[in-house]
Scaffold this motif. Structure first.
Motif, PDB file in Angstrom:
ATOM      1  N   ARG A  15       0.829  -1.216   0.000  1.00 19.40           N
ATOM      2  CA  ARG A  15       0.000   0.000   0.000  1.00 19.40           C
ATOM      3  C   ARG A  15       0.858   1.259   0.000  1.00 19.40           C
ATOM      4  NH1 ARG A  15       0.056  -1.817   5.297  1.00 19.40           N
ATOM      5  NH2 ARG A  15       0.367  -0.216   6.912  1.00 19.40           N
ATOM      6  N   ASP A  39      -5.756 -11.936   0.535  1.00 22.33           N
ATOM      7  CA  ASP A  39      -6.955 -11.481   1.239  1.00 22.33           C
ATOM      8  C   ASP A  39      -7.909 -10.868   0.212  1.00 22.33           C
ATOM      9  OD1 ASP A  39      -8.862  -9.974   2.668  1.00 22.33           O
ATOM     10  OD2 ASP A  39      -7.482  -9.631   4.332  1.00 22.33           O
ATOM     11  N   ALA A  41     -10.906  -9.639   0.386  1.00 20.45           N
ATOM     12  CA  ALA A  41     -11.568  -8.386   0.762  1.00 20.45           C
ATOM     13  C   ALA A  41     -10.624  -7.205   0.588  1.00 20.45           C
ATOM     14  CB  ALA A  41     -12.074  -8.472   2.202  1.00 20.45           C
ATOM     15  N   LYS A  42      -9.363  -7.405   0.975  1.00 24.06           N
ATOM     16  CA  LYS A  42      -8.383  -6.327   0.846  1.00 24.06           C
ATOM     17  C   LYS A  42      -8.129  -6.011  -0.625  1.00 24.06           C
ATOM     18  CE  LYS A  42      -5.005  -6.371   3.721  1.00 24.06           C
ATOM     19  NZ  LYS A  42      -3.752  -6.753   4.430  1.00 24.06           N
ATOM     20  N   ALA A  44     -10.134  -6.516  -3.153  1.00 23.67           N
ATOM     21  CA  ALA A  44     -11.320  -5.874  -3.721  1.00 23.67           C
ATOM     22  C   ALA A  44     -11.421  -4.421  -3.283  1.00 23.67           C
ATOM     23  CB  ALA A  44     -12.569  -6.645  -3.315  1.00 23.67           C
ATOM     24  N   GLU A  45     -11.123  -4.154  -2.013  1.00 29.75           N
ATOM     25  CA  GLU A  45     -11.218  -2.789  -1.498  1.00 29.75           C
ATOM     26  C   GLU A  45     -10.251  -1.863  -2.218  1.00 29.75           C
ATOM     27  OE1 GLU A  45     -10.161   0.699   0.551  1.00 29.75           O
ATOM     28  OE2 GLU A  45      -8.847  -1.032   0.774  1.00 29.75           O
ATOM     29  N   PHE A  46      -8.993  -2.306  -2.387  1.00 31.56           N
ATOM     30  CA  PHE A  46      -8.006  -1.485  -3.086  1.00 31.56           C
ATOM     31  C   PHE A  46      -8.391  -1.312  -4.552  1.00 31.56           C
ATOM     32  CE2 PHE A  46      -5.337  -1.963   0.583  1.00 31.56           C
ATOM     33  CZ  PHE A  46      -4.427  -0.921   0.522  1.00 31.56           C
ATOM     34  N   THR A  48     -11.336  -1.429  -5.991  1.00 36.00           N
ATOM     35  CA  THR A  48     -12.486  -0.542  -6.145  1.00 36.00           C
ATOM     36  C   THR A  48     -12.113   0.906  -5.872  1.00 36.00           C
ATOM     37  OG1 THR A  48     -14.003  -2.323  -5.529  1.00 36.00           O
ATOM     38  CG2 THR A  48     -14.825  -0.058  -5.335  1.00 36.00           C
ATOM     39  N   ARG A  49     -11.367   1.123  -4.806  1.00 34.85           N
ATOM     40  CA  ARG A  49     -11.024   2.498  -4.416  1.00 34.85           C
ATOM     41  C   ARG A  49     -10.146   3.177  -5.461  1.00 34.85           C
ATOM     42  NH1 ARG A  49      -6.809   4.050  -1.084  1.00 34.85           N
ATOM     43  NH2 ARG A  49      -6.648   1.970  -0.156  1.00 34.85           N
ATOM     44  N   THR A  56      -6.625 -12.272  -6.566  1.00 35.42           N
ATOM     45  CA  THR A  56      -6.342 -12.928  -5.286  1.00 35.42           C
ATOM     46  C   THR A  56      -5.321 -14.044  -5.421  1.00 35.42           C
ATOM     47  OG1 THR A  56      -8.238 -14.415  -5.600  1.00 35.42           O
ATOM     48  CG2 THR A  56      -8.609 -12.390  -4.323  1.00 35.42           C
TER      49      THR A  56
END
Length: 344
Positions: A15, A39, A41-42, A44-46, A48-49, A56
């Motif tokens: 990150r 991960d 969820a991690k 996907a979050e990055f 999308t943002r 994955t």
């Protein structure tokens, strides 16, 4: 040339690299095109943002023909295997310190990269001398400083960590933790400036950490050329000089200070400052000063871009990388035995 698409693998440390790619001059050379993390969820979050593809698994990422460069920022254990997978898939790589824990695995994958015409760069040891290292070498010649005699490096920060069960809690994967995690830049710098290390010894303690690994440590170095040295790294000190990577370099006829002066809060890692004191034959004292933006461990994105354009595989400092890993291995043994250990 337009920026090249790059994917970042490993979003814990990665990150920070994403911030570099989005906000610094790195964006002139590379465009973040995908992220990858185990991960889901991690990832996907990055994704999308930031508005990029999210994966994955490394296999799935390497199946994407649009991704030609990989930024690998997973933990160090077994990194050579991941690098081998990446270069065999025809990708070039930027990765980070520590390169690997196994020196033979490191040499093997670097040699294979050469044979395949693939490029592997990392931030420390970097592919080319930093501006500061180049200036130090210039001073050594210009002022006839002679052979190295003694060096002292230190880097400090204030952490109050709890155990997390990851590699930072494991002394076999994170030997002499402060040296391995932040002092490793100084190991790589000193191997580059002072030469091969012949033996090491370790002191360490646990002052504030809740991890089973230490948070306060010193590594003593004996160099093959007879010079002596030490590296101090600590997670215990809050003085605003975070990660300053200060160095004192004594030569026969002069001394170089690197980042030894105190800076305003949070600025110690933003600029490199050198000072030289040397004597000439008439005993006249010469004082010189020099500074430039950046510090030890800077990612040389422009160098990577040029190497990719020219298909130049020659810049990876293989011997320095491998020898520094051997120093780390000896350091790990010294942590367990409490004795001086030969670097072999």
């Amino acid at each position: 040339m337009p920026p090249l698409p790059i994917a970042i693998v490993g979003l814990n440390f990665g990150r920070h690299i994403i911030d570099d790619l989005l906000k610094s001059t790195a964006a002139d050379h590379f465009r973040l095109a995908a992220v990858c993390d185990l991960d889901a969820a991690k990832a996907a979050e990055f994704g999308t943002r930031i508005g990029v593809k999210a994966y994955t698994s490394l296999d799935a990422l390497l199946a994407d023909p649009d991704i030609r460069i990989i930024g690998l920022f997973t933990g160090p254990a077994g990194r050579a295997g991941l690098l081998r997978q990446i270069i065999r898939a025809g990708r070039d790589v930027m990765t980070t310190k520590p390169f690997e824990l196994d020196p033979e695995a490191a040499r093997s994958v670097l040699d294979e990269a050469q044979s395949l015409g693939r490029i592997i760069h990392l931030n420390s040891p970097a592919p080319t001398d930093s501006l500061a290292h180049a200036k130090i070498r210039e001073w050594i010649t210009q002022h006839d400083l002679g052979q190295p005699v003694f060096c002292r490096g230190e880097t400090t920060v204030s952490y109050r960590e709890a155990a997390t069960g990851d590699w930072k809690d494991d002394p076999t994967r994170c030997p002499v933790a402060p040296i391995f995690r932040i002092g490793i830049y100084l190991i790589n710098d000193l191997v580059r400036l002072f030469g091969d290390v012949s033996s090491v010894q370790v002191q360490h303690s646990r002052l504030f950490t809740k991890r089973p690994t230490p948070d306060n440590a010193q590594l003593s170095l004996s160099f093959a050329n007879g010079a002596l040295g030490s590296i101090y790294a600590s997670f215990c000190i809050e003085n605003g000089q975070h990660y300053g990577n200060a160095l004192l370099l004594h030569y026969e006829r002069g001394t170089v200070h690197l980042n030894m002066d105190l800076q305003s809060y949070g600025e110690a890692n933003q600029q490199t400052r050198l000072k030289l004191a040397a004597t000439h034959g008439d005993k006249q004292v010469v004082i010189e000063e020099w500074s430039a933006p950046g510090n030890s461990g800077t990612y040389q994105w422009e160098v990577l871009r040029r190497a990719i354009a020219d298909r130049d595989t020659s810049l990876a400092p293989v011997e320095t990388i491998v020898h520094s890993i051997r120093v780390i291995n000896a350091m790990a043994r010294a942590e367990q035995t409490g004795r001086s250990e030969i670097v072999s």
